[in-house]
Enzyme design. Structure first.
Site, PDB file in Angstrom:
ATOM      1  N   LYS A   1       0.794  -1.232   0.000  1.00 25.63           N
ATOM      2  CA  LYS A   1       0.000   0.000   0.000  1.00 25.63           C
ATOM      3  C   LYS A   1       0.829   1.287   0.000  1.00 25.63           C
ATOM      4  CE  LYS A   1      -4.449  -1.330   1.843  1.00 25.63           C
ATOM      5  NZ  LYS A   1      -5.502  -0.869   2.755  1.00 25.63           N
TER       6      LYS A   1
ATOM      7  N   ASP B   1     -10.633   3.878   0.744  1.00 25.89           N
ATOM      8  CA  ASP B   1     -11.087   3.467   2.084  1.00 25.89           C
ATOM      9  C   ASP B   1     -11.816   4.601   2.814  1.00 25.89           C
ATOM     10  OD1 ASP B   1     -10.356   0.812   2.127  1.00 25.89           O
ATOM     11  OD2 ASP B   1      -8.384   1.186   3.014  1.00 25.89           O
TER      12      ASP B   1
HETATM   13  P1  NAP Z   1      -2.800  -2.120  11.250  1.00 30.03           P
HETATM   14  O1  NAP Z   1      -2.284  -1.001  10.433  1.00 30.03           O
HETATM   15  O2  NAP Z   1      -1.932  -3.304  11.501  1.00 30.03           O
HETATM   16  O3  NAP Z   1      -3.251  -1.500  12.685  1.00 30.03           O
HETATM   17  C1  NAP Z   1      -3.700  -2.361  13.699  1.00 30.03           C
HETATM   18  C2  NAP Z   1      -4.264  -1.546  14.871  1.00 30.03           C
HETATM   19  O4  NAP Z   1      -4.762  -2.486  15.844  1.00 30.03           O
HETATM   20  C3  NAP Z   1      -3.244  -0.678  15.577  1.00 30.03           C
HETATM   21  O5  NAP Z   1      -3.903   0.444  16.132  1.00 30.03           O
HETATM   22  C4  NAP Z   1      -2.738  -1.603  16.699  1.00 30.03           C
HETATM   23  O6  NAP Z   1      -2.269  -0.907  17.842  1.00 30.03           O
HETATM   24  C5  NAP Z   1      -4.024  -2.314  17.077  1.00 30.03           C
HETATM   25  N1  NAP Z   1      -3.739  -3.643  17.650  1.00 30.03           N
HETATM   26  C6  NAP Z   1      -3.386  -4.765  16.969  1.00 30.03           C
HETATM   27  N2  NAP Z   1      -3.213  -5.784  17.824  1.00 30.03           N
HETATM   28  C7  NAP Z   1      -3.438  -5.294  19.066  1.00 30.03           C
HETATM   29  C8  NAP Z   1      -3.395  -5.859  20.376  1.00 30.03           C
HETATM   30  N3  NAP Z   1      -3.087  -7.142  20.576  1.00 30.03           N
HETATM   31  N4  NAP Z   1      -3.705  -5.068  21.421  1.00 30.03           N
HETATM   32  C9  NAP Z   1      -4.011  -3.773  21.243  1.00 30.03           C
HETATM   33  N5  NAP Z   1      -4.072  -3.170  20.016  1.00 30.03           N
HETATM   34  C10 NAP Z   1      -3.778  -3.926  18.958  1.00 30.03           C
HETATM   35  O7  NAP Z   1      -4.152  -2.732  10.640  1.00 30.03           O
HETATM   36  P2  NAP Z   1      -5.252  -1.941   9.776  1.00 30.03           P
HETATM   37  O8  NAP Z   1      -4.951  -2.117   8.342  1.00 30.03           O
HETATM   38  O9  NAP Z   1      -5.366  -0.584  10.362  1.00 30.03           O
HETATM   39  O10 NAP Z   1      -6.579  -2.813  10.061  1.00 30.03           O
HETATM   40  C11 NAP Z   1      -7.254  -2.741  11.313  1.00 30.03           C
HETATM   41  C12 NAP Z   1      -8.577  -3.495  11.209  1.00 30.03           C
HETATM   42  O11 NAP Z   1      -9.440  -2.836  10.278  1.00 30.03           O
HETATM   43  C13 NAP Z   1      -8.439  -4.940  10.715  1.00 30.03           C
HETATM   44  O12 NAP Z   1      -9.337  -5.747  11.434  1.00 30.03           O
HETATM   45  C14 NAP Z   1      -8.860  -4.862   9.258  1.00 30.03           C
HETATM   46  O13 NAP Z   1      -9.418  -6.083   8.782  1.00 30.03           O
HETATM   47  C15 NAP Z   1      -9.944  -3.778   9.338  1.00 30.03           C
HETATM   48  N6  NAP Z   1     -10.147  -3.090   8.057  1.00 30.03           N
HETATM   49  C16 NAP Z   1     -11.390  -3.121   7.522  1.00 30.03           C
HETATM   50  C17 NAP Z   1     -11.650  -2.462   6.334  1.00 30.03           C
HETATM   51  C18 NAP Z   1     -13.025  -2.501   5.739  1.00 30.03           C
HETATM   52  O14 NAP Z   1     -13.186  -2.156   4.553  1.00 30.03           O
HETATM   53  N7  NAP Z   1     -14.033  -2.879   6.514  1.00 30.03           N
HETATM   54  C19 NAP Z   1     -10.619  -1.747   5.682  1.00 30.03           C
HETATM   55  C20 NAP Z   1      -9.351  -1.721   6.266  1.00 30.03           C
HETATM   56  C21 NAP Z   1      -9.125  -2.405   7.461  1.00 30.03           C
HETATM   57  P3  NAP Z   1      -0.775  -0.261  17.882  1.00 30.03           P
HETATM   58  O15 NAP Z   1      -0.855   0.977  17.034  1.00 30.03           O
HETATM   59  O16 NAP Z   1      -0.555   0.032  19.324  1.00 30.03           O
HETATM   60  O17 NAP Z   1       0.139  -1.299  17.310  1.00 30.03           O
END
Ligand code: NAP
Length: 281
Positions: A79, A116
């Site tokens: 990305k 998004d």
């Molecule tokens: P990402 O960049 O990896 O960010 C993950 C986030 O979750 C960060 O804020 C991280 O906290 C937190 N996190 C992960 N594991 C954790 C834990 N064990 N304890 C506490 N906090 C934790 O992922 P992303 O791309 O933003 O995606 C996040 C979610 O959104 C996913 O479930 C993804 O499937 C969903 N999503 C959905 C759509 C849709 O179209 N519906 C689009 C995009 C993403 P830290 O910052 O402290 O590491």
């Protein structure tokens, strides 16, 4: 690079678009775009293509020269790196920080964009959230698209709850939002909208431990997680009688914006329920 639907690396014949990532087999994009192409009777295809990081430059170079190729959706881990290979006329690198779609402009040149934020915004466009307090959980890539959209919407103070609080406060500043960054687990302030943009509650991840009691009766709870579709957060909100938006709405919304860029027509109206049923099998 390996096309999942057809094993060769050339185009499938006729107009086509793709989703690229590493891994890619889990992507729901071929099902969404394929359903819309079939429903509209458009003679084009959409497939998943496995592109490893060291193959990205070559992939873009080959597709740039393929007149049948309409563009691609981009997922992890490309990305950010994909922005090194195409124009960024909307400045997504400096704003959301990542692209999820590559398409052609009117001259055929490739450009990057991010659908998004628009996909997140669509289900709450009429909710009257300008000036209202919002809480966002998470500060990763998805949260960046959410905060970008919230800044455009002119919402009121935004509280970001995240494990890494520094990351959360840097995001608030980056998007010029007034509000606070707090550690995950802090009590919820009252809010008109609560968004879970973290990975918590997703299948295979830790649960999201949260008490929704401070939310007013007219609050909206929006969970970006779509696997499972009914997360514990959505279930708790429904038990309290709150309005909810699930992750499939954003997923389908961001795909709709990309579909129009690839194929020049919006997706068919009114078959969302059939598509949702296929996506939740
Ligand atoms: P990402 O960049 O990896 O960010 C993950 C986030 O979750 C960060 O804020 C991280 O906290 C937190 N996190 C992960 N594991 C954790 C834990 N064990 N304890 C506490 N906090 C934790 O992922 P992303 O791309 O933003 O995606 C996040 C979610 O959104 C996913 O479930 C993804 O499937 C969903 N999503 C959905 C759509 C849709 O179209 N519906 C689009 C995009 C993403 P830290 O910052 O402290 O590491």
């Amino acid at each position: 690079m390996t096309a999942i639907a057809t094993p060769d690396t050339s185009g499938p014949g006729g107009p086509y678009a793709e989703v690229i990532g590493d891994p890619i087999a889990q992507s729901k994009s071929p099902l969404i775009h394929g359903t819309w192409l079939a429903d509209l009777g458009i003679a084009a295809s959409y497939r998943a293509c496995h592109v490893r990081p060291d193959e990205l430059a070559d992939y873009i170079a080959r597709r740039r020269d393929d007149p049948d190729w309409r563009g691609c959706n981009v997922t992890i881990p490309h990305k950010i790196q994909v922005l090194d290979h195409v124009a960024d006329p909307g400045g997504v690198r400096a704003s959301i920080g990542a692209a999820n779609t590559i398409a052609r402009d009117a001259t055929g040149a490739l450009f990057a964009t991010n659908t998004d934020a628009g996909g997140f915004f669509a289900p709450i466009a009429d909710a009257g959230l300008a000036g209202k307090p919002v809480v966002v959980i998470g500060a990763g890539g998805a949260a960046r698209a959410v905060l970008f959209a919230l800044a455009q919407m002119g919402v009121g103070p935004v509280t970001v709850l995240n494990r890494n609080v520094l990351k959360a406060s840097m995001l608030l500043a980056a998007f010029g939002l007034k509000g606070k960054a707090l550690p995950l687990g802090s009590p919820l302030p009252p809010a008109a909208l609560l968004v879970n943009a973290s990975a918590l509650g997703m299948a295979g991840q830790e649960p999201l431990d949260i008490d929704l009691a401070p939310l007013p009766a007219d609050a909206i709870v929006y969970d970006l997680v779509y696997s499972p579709l009914v997360t514990d957060l959505i279930a708790q909100a429904e038990d309290r009688g709150l309005a909810t938006v699930d992750g499939l709405e954003m997923l389908v919304g961001q795909a709709a914006l990309a579909f129009e860029l690839f194929f020049g027509a919006p997706p068919p109206e009114g078959d969302d329920e059939a598509l949702r049923a296929r996506l939740t099998i």
